[in-house]
Design a protein around this motif. Structure first.
Motif, PDB file in Angstrom:
ATOM      1  N   ASN A   8       0.775  -1.243  -0.266  1.00 31.33           N
ATOM      2  CA  ASN A   8      -0.210  -0.351   0.030  1.00 31.33           C
ATOM      3  C   ASN A   8       0.895   1.188  -0.112  1.00 31.33           C
ATOM      4  N   ILE A   9       0.686   2.240  -0.950  1.00 27.71           N
ATOM      5  CA  ILE A   9       1.792   3.303  -1.075  1.00 27.71           C
ATOM      6  C   ILE A   9       1.017   4.065   0.102  1.00 27.71           C
ATOM      7  N   LEU A  10       1.382   4.702   0.621  1.00 26.03           N
ATOM      8  CA  LEU A  10       1.037   6.261   1.586  1.00 26.03           C
ATOM      9  C   LEU A  10       0.915   7.133   0.896  1.00 26.03           C
ATOM     10  N   GLY A  11       2.156   7.381   0.365  1.00 24.77           N
ATOM     11  CA  GLY A  11       2.262   8.781  -0.119  1.00 24.77           C
ATOM     12  C   GLY A  11       3.705   8.926  -0.379  1.00 24.77           C
ATOM     13  N   GLU A  12       3.533   9.781  -1.269  1.00 21.86           N
ATOM     14  CA  GLU A  12       5.164   9.955  -1.644  1.00 21.86           C
ATOM     15  C   GLU A  12       5.649  11.584  -2.133  1.00 21.86           C
ATOM     16  N   HIS A  13       6.759  12.120  -1.534  1.00 19.64           N
ATOM     17  CA  HIS A  13       7.282  12.833  -1.409  1.00 19.64           C
ATOM     18  C   HIS A  13       8.537  13.506  -2.589  1.00 19.64           C
ATOM     19  N   LEU A  14       8.363  14.663  -3.209  1.00 20.13           N
ATOM     20  CA  LEU A  14       9.410  15.333  -3.649  1.00 20.13           C
ATOM     21  C   LEU A  14      10.756  15.756  -3.212  1.00 20.13           C
ATOM     22  N   VAL A  15      12.275  15.203  -3.380  1.00 23.66           N
ATOM     23  CA  VAL A  15      13.075  15.493  -2.639  1.00 23.66           C
ATOM     24  C   VAL A  15      14.104  16.301  -3.783  1.00 23.66           C
ATOM     25  N   ASP A  16      14.180  16.002  -4.693  1.00 27.29           N
ATOM     26  CA  ASP A  16      14.763  17.278  -5.926  1.00 27.29           C
ATOM     27  C   ASP A  16      14.516  16.195  -6.744  1.00 27.29           C
TER      28      ASP A  16
END
Length: 179
Positions: A8-16
């Protein structure tokens, strides 16, 4: 084959992000409830070409790879521009990097080099033969360009002179086609 429960993918956050890479962290929950954060790198599609001449010698480039701080032999290739045909990109890279224009291009194999944390489709093309052009090889790409017999290329893999996945895959794929 029965499929296991998906993660289950809960979220993705861009780093760069730039034109060569998109780095993010992804929060994941496993089927048993364990949660963790995984770094994920997404890179553009790459196209390489294994060019073999009539003597079954592969066209290879000798170059320094600063990330591993090692001089290695490898296939010519590079990123596919957004709307560019993949086979055309593979042929373009050969000519820009070596000064040789491949003849008819044929798809050899597509693979992902490290699917645990990297999404970077790699496409290897095959050309039987190439013609020398007036295009000077890019001095930023290769120290030397050489036609290497396939059996010598295998020995170079064994000695650690060829370490890039695309070149290793292409050399072994070429051998499997000739058996």
């Amino acid at each position: 084959m029965e499929r296991a429960t998906q993660w289950n993918i809960l979220g993705e956050h861009l780093v760069d992000e730039n034109r060569h890479i998109r780095l993010s962290t992804v929060d994941v929950e496993l089927p048993d409830g364990v949660r963790f954060t995984q770094y994920v790198a997404r890179m553009p599609r790459c196209a390489m070409t294994l060019v073999l001449n009539e003597n079954r010698e592969a066209l290879l480039m000798y170059r320094h790879r600063f990330i591993i701080d090692q001089w290695v032999w490898e296939l010519p290739g590079g990123y596919v521009d957004h709307a560019e045909d993949v086979a055309a990109a593979a042929a373009r890279e050969v000519e820009e990097e070596t000064g040789w224009r491949p003849r008819a291009m044929r798809h050899l194999v597509t693979y992902q080099p490290s699917i645990g944390s990297l999404d970077q489709p790699q496409e290897i093309y095959f050309s039987h033969g190439a013609d020398l052009t007036d295009t000077a090889p890019d001095i930023n790409e290769a120290e030397a360009i050489r036609w290497v017999p396939l059996d010598e290329a295998v020995a170079m893999i064994d000695r650690g002179e060829i370490v890039g996945a695309a070149t290793v895959v292409a050399i072994y794929r070429a051998l499997s086609l000739s058996e």
